[in-house]
Design a protein around this motif. Structure first.
Motif, PDB file in Angstrom:
ATOM      1  N   GLN A 109      12.093  -4.017  10.391  1.00  0.00           N
ATOM      2  CA  GLN A 109      11.968  -5.453  10.189  1.00  0.00           C
ATOM      3  C   GLN A 109      10.754  -5.679   9.302  1.00  0.00           C
ATOM      4  O   GLN A 109       9.651  -5.235   9.615  1.00  0.00           O
ATOM      5  N   VAL A 110      10.971  -6.353   8.177  1.00  0.00           N
ATOM      6  CA  VAL A 110       9.911  -6.543   7.183  1.00  0.00           C
ATOM      7  C   VAL A 110       9.400  -7.977   7.248  1.00  0.00           C
ATOM      8  O   VAL A 110      10.176  -8.926   7.117  1.00  0.00           O
ATOM      9  N   ASP A 111       8.111  -8.110   7.460  1.00  0.00           N
ATOM     10  CA  ASP A 111       7.465  -9.416   7.427  1.00  0.00           C
ATOM     11  C   ASP A 111       6.753  -9.537   6.090  1.00  0.00           C
ATOM     12  O   ASP A 111       5.757  -8.847   5.845  1.00  0.00           O
ATOM     13  N   PRO A 112       7.238 -10.409   5.181  1.00  0.00           N
ATOM     14  CA  PRO A 112       6.630 -10.525   3.855  1.00  0.00           C
ATOM     15  C   PRO A 112       5.147 -10.890   3.893  1.00  0.00           C
ATOM     16  O   PRO A 112       4.413 -10.579   2.966  1.00  0.00           O
ATOM     17  N   ALA A 113       4.716 -11.515   4.988  1.00  0.00           N
ATOM     18  CA  ALA A 113       3.302 -11.899   5.093  1.00  0.00           C
ATOM     19  C   ALA A 113       2.409 -10.693   5.382  1.00  0.00           C
ATOM     20  O   ALA A 113       1.210 -10.722   5.137  1.00  0.00           O
ATOM     21  N   GLU A 114       3.005  -9.626   5.921  1.00  0.00           N
ATOM     22  CA  GLU A 114       2.222  -8.451   6.309  1.00  0.00           C
ATOM     23  C   GLU A 114       2.368  -7.273   5.353  1.00  0.00           C
ATOM     24  O   GLU A 114       1.584  -6.334   5.391  1.00  0.00           O
ATOM     25  N   LEU A 115       3.407  -7.294   4.516  1.00  0.00           N
ATOM     26  CA  LEU A 115       3.678  -6.157   3.636  1.00  0.00           C
ATOM     27  C   LEU A 115       3.816  -6.666   2.205  1.00  0.00           C
ATOM     28  O   LEU A 115       4.709  -7.461   1.910  1.00  0.00           O
ATOM     29  N   SER A 116       2.940  -6.211   1.328  1.00  0.00           N
ATOM     30  CA  SER A 116       3.016  -6.654  -0.065  1.00  0.00           C
ATOM     31  C   SER A 116       4.242  -6.037  -0.728  1.00  0.00           C
ATOM     32  O   SER A 116       4.756  -5.008  -0.271  1.00  0.00           O
ATOM     33  N   PRO A 117       4.729  -6.651  -1.817  1.00  0.00           N
ATOM     34  CA  PRO A 117       5.879  -6.075  -2.527  1.00  0.00           C
ATOM     35  C   PRO A 117       5.648  -4.627  -2.955  1.00  0.00           C
ATOM     36  O   PRO A 117       6.550  -3.801  -2.891  1.00  0.00           O
ATOM     37  N   GLY A 118       4.420  -4.297  -3.386  1.00  0.00           N
ATOM     38  CA  GLY A 118       4.114  -2.918  -3.775  1.00  0.00           C
ATOM     39  C   GLY A 118       4.200  -1.965  -2.602  1.00  0.00           C
ATOM     40  O   GLY A 118       4.703  -0.843  -2.735  1.00  0.00           O
ATOM     41  N   GLN A 119       3.729  -2.398  -1.437  1.00  0.00           N
ATOM     42  CA  GLN A 119       3.824  -1.564  -0.232  1.00  0.00           C
ATOM     43  C   GLN A 119       5.278  -1.372   0.177  1.00  0.00           C
ATOM     44  O   GLN A 119       5.674  -0.293   0.622  1.00  0.00           O
ATOM     45  N   PHE A 120       6.072  -2.433   0.025  1.00  0.00           N
ATOM     46  CA  PHE A 120       7.487  -2.327   0.362  1.00  0.00           C
ATOM     47  C   PHE A 120       8.183  -1.293  -0.518  1.00  0.00           C
ATOM     48  O   PHE A 120       8.934  -0.448  -0.037  1.00  0.00           O
ATOM     49  N   VAL A 121       7.918  -1.348  -1.819  1.00  0.00           N
ATOM     50  CA  VAL A 121       8.517  -0.386  -2.750  1.00  0.00           C
ATOM     51  C   VAL A 121       8.124   1.035  -2.368  1.00  0.00           C
ATOM     52  O   VAL A 121       8.962   1.948  -2.369  1.00  0.00           O
ATOM     53  N   GLN A 122       6.867   1.242  -1.994  1.00  0.00           N
ATOM     54  CA  GLN A 122       6.421   2.577  -1.589  1.00  0.00           C
ATOM     55  C   GLN A 122       7.123   3.024  -0.306  1.00  0.00           C
ATOM     56  O   GLN A 122       7.467   4.202  -0.157  1.00  0.00           O
ATOM     57  N   THR A 123       7.352   2.102   0.612  1.00  0.00           N
ATOM     58  CA  THR A 123       8.074   2.418   1.854  1.00  0.00           C
ATOM     59  C   THR A 123       9.491   2.885   1.541  1.00  0.00           C
ATOM     60  O   THR A 123       9.992   3.848   2.129  1.00  0.00           O
TER      61      THR A 123
END
Length: 198
Positions: free
Chosen positions: A86-100
């Motif tokens: 579950q991804v919370d956009p407030a806690e994970l930056s777009p760059g961090q999401f891409v790395q995940t």
């Protein structure tokens, strides 16, 4: 890659090609998430790993919906064939999401990536131009790795010309599947169409 449903495979000319992206779009309740969970379950049945990134709903809701359509998601989660984050956009930056996502592919060996939905991803990156650029780079990486990518977009409106999308990324996808409602003989029905398939 088979969808696990013969009629869908026929509609998609045999299924989804490896190293391609598929955009599933439609209004609320039309079956977009059910379609994406079906694809994840079909891959798990083949022994392939899926990473499911849920922006719009909790894991418990996802599990309940999958159970209601006859999919054994808890079993897939237990044996590690499907991971749901579950991804919370407030806690994970777009760059961090891409790395995940990259880590899921390069380290965990994931073959199918589901992003449900791009509406939530857009909330994490309000500048649409940056979203499209970053999404293009992510899809290029996933395609080169032979990953099947499923992108879900919720449209606004219910039927006809009132339908609109928060962002147009259809030109980035190799396959576009539209789920929609239509009225016939006083009843609202659902339809599925493949608008594009490279």
């Amino acid at each position: 890659m088979s969808t696990g449903v013969a009629a869908l495979d026929q509609l998609l000319s045999g299924g989804l090609a490896r190293g391609t992206s598929t955009l599933i779009m439609g209004p609320a309740g039309s079956g977009k998430s059910a379609f994406s969970t079906q694809l994840a379950a079909a891959s798990a049945e083949r022994g392939e790993k899926t990473a499911f990134f849920a922006f719009d709903e909790g894991v418990s809701t996802l599990l309940e919906r999958s159970r209601s359509i006859g999919l054994d998601f808890p079993r897939y989660l237990e044996n590690g064939l499907i991971t749901v984050q579950q991804v919370d956009p407030a806690e994970l930056s777009p760059g961090q999401f891409v790395q995940t996502v990259r880590d899921a592919v390069e380290i965990a060996g994931v073959k199918i990536v589901v992003i449900d939905s791009l509406n939530g991803y857009l909330n994490a990156m309000p500048e649409e131009n940056f979203l499209v650029i970053q999404l293009h780079e992510l899809l290029s990486f996933l395609n080169q790795k032979g990953v099947v990518t499923i992108l879900v977009v919720a449209q606004h409106g219910l039927v006809g010309s009132s339908m609109s999308s928060p962002v147009d990324v259809s030109y980035l996808a190799d396959c576009v599947v539209m789920l929609r409602y239509f009225e016939m003989q006083g009843a609202v029905r659902k339809a599925i169409s493949v608008l594009k398939k490279r």
